[in-house]
Design a protein around this motif. Structure first.
Motif, mmCIF file in Angstrom:
data_model
loop_
_atom_site.group_PDB
_atom_site.id
_atom_site.type_symbol
_atom_site.label_atom_id
_atom_site.label_comp_id
_atom_site.label_asym_id
_atom_site.label_seq_id
_atom_site.Cartn_x
_atom_site.Cartn_y
_atom_site.Cartn_z
ATOM 1 N N LEU A 1 0.824 -1.205 0.000
ATOM 2 C CA LEU A 1 0.000 0.000 0.000
ATOM 3 C C LEU A 1 0.859 1.256 0.000
ATOM 4 N N LYS A 2 0.241 2.372 -0.369
ATOM 5 C CA LYS A 2 0.844 3.700 -0.229
ATOM 6 C C LYS A 2 0.145 4.389 0.931
ATOM 7 N N SER B 1 -1.443 10.901 -12.343
ATOM 8 C CA SER B 1 -0.648 9.808 -11.780
ATOM 9 C C SER B 1 0.629 10.300 -11.096
ATOM 10 N N ALA B 2 1.062 11.517 -11.397
ATOM 11 C CA ALA B 2 2.259 12.059 -10.742
ATOM 12 C C ALA B 2 2.040 12.227 -9.240
ATOM 13 N N GLU B 3 0.787 12.404 -8.828
ATOM 14 C CA GLU B 3 0.504 12.561 -7.388
ATOM 15 C C GLU B 3 0.833 11.290 -6.616
ATOM 16 N N VAL B 4 0.763 10.155 -7.270
ATOM 17 C CA VAL B 4 1.054 8.883 -6.606
ATOM 18 C C VAL B 4 2.497 8.858 -6.107
ATOM 19 N N THR C 1 4.139 11.112 -4.759
ATOM 20 C CA THR C 1 4.336 11.904 -3.539
ATOM 21 C C THR C 1 3.905 11.146 -2.285
ATOM 22 N N LEU C 2 3.296 9.978 -2.466
ATOM 23 C CA LEU C 2 2.803 9.202 -1.323
ATOM 24 C C LEU C 2 3.942 8.427 -0.667
ATOM 25 N N ASP D 1 5.813 5.146 1.201
ATOM 26 C CA ASP D 1 5.781 3.682 1.228
ATOM 27 C C ASP D 1 5.627 3.244 2.692
ATOM 28 N N SER D 2 5.472 1.937 2.902
ATOM 29 C CA SER D 2 5.186 1.456 4.263
ATOM 30 C C SER D 2 6.316 1.786 5.243
ATOM 31 N N GLU D 3 7.547 1.709 4.781
ATOM 32 C CA GLU D 3 8.687 1.997 5.667
ATOM 33 C C GLU D 3 8.693 3.469 6.099
ATOM 34 N N SER D 4 8.413 4.363 5.159
ATOM 35 C CA SER D 4 8.381 5.799 5.484
ATOM 36 C C SER D 4 7.224 6.126 6.416
ATOM 37 N N TYR D 5 6.069 5.477 6.170
ATOM 38 C CA TYR D 5 4.917 5.733 7.043
ATOM 39 C C TYR D 5 5.188 5.198 8.447
ATOM 40 N N ARG D 6 5.779 4.019 8.519
ATOM 41 C CA ARG D 6 6.114 3.430 9.821
ATOM 42 C C ARG D 6 7.035 4.371 10.600
ATOM 43 N N ALA D 7 8.004 4.963 9.926
ATOM 44 C CA ALA D 7 8.925 5.908 10.574
ATOM 45 C C ALA D 7 8.169 7.166 11.025
#
Length: 126
Positions: A7-8, A108-111, A113-114, A116-122
């Motif tokens: 997921l993003k 699709s360029a906005e995608v 900017t989301l 990834d799971s590692e960045s969200y976890r941090a």
């Protein structure tokens, strides 16, 4: 706490599952845990146009009421009507039965900017 790698994520604690030009959106396991028991969800109508950052709905829980922000620009093509009678699905199945809307995105360029799971976890410190 679960952070599916396929997921993003947004900094507003929403997740996206991408399939072609459509994104399925819900709130993360972390967000539902912080909100507590979800008691009501207001979602947009199908066909509503949204821009990235627009409020597309609200979620009411025991602890707070929060706005839901669109992570993509596009058109709402489906809403999870099951949440009207079973808002607790957001707590019990945040990444499956608790999905909220599907948006056909136009940029699709906005995608990219989301998170990834590692960045969200941090971001949330887990």
């Amino acid at each position: 706490m679960i952070f599916p790698e396929n997921l993003k994520y947004t900094k507003d604690h929403e997740w996206l599952s991408l399939e072609g030009d459509t994104g399925t959106i819900g709130i993360t396991d972390y967000a539902q845990g912080e909100l507590g028991d979800v008691v009501f969800i207001e979602l947009p109508i199908v066909g509503k146009e949204v821009k990235v950052g627009d409020i597309f709905g609200t979620i009411e829980a025991v602890k707070a009421v929060s706005d839901l922000f669109s992570p993509l620009t596009g058109v709402v093509v489906e809403v999870n009507s099951k949440l009207e009678s079973e808002p607790e699905l957001v707590n019990s199945e945040p990444y499956k039965g608790g999905w909220m809307v599907k948006i056909k995105f136009s940029n699709s360029a906005e995608v990219t900017t989301l998170l990834d799971s590692e960045s969200y976890r941090a971001l949330v410190g887990h």
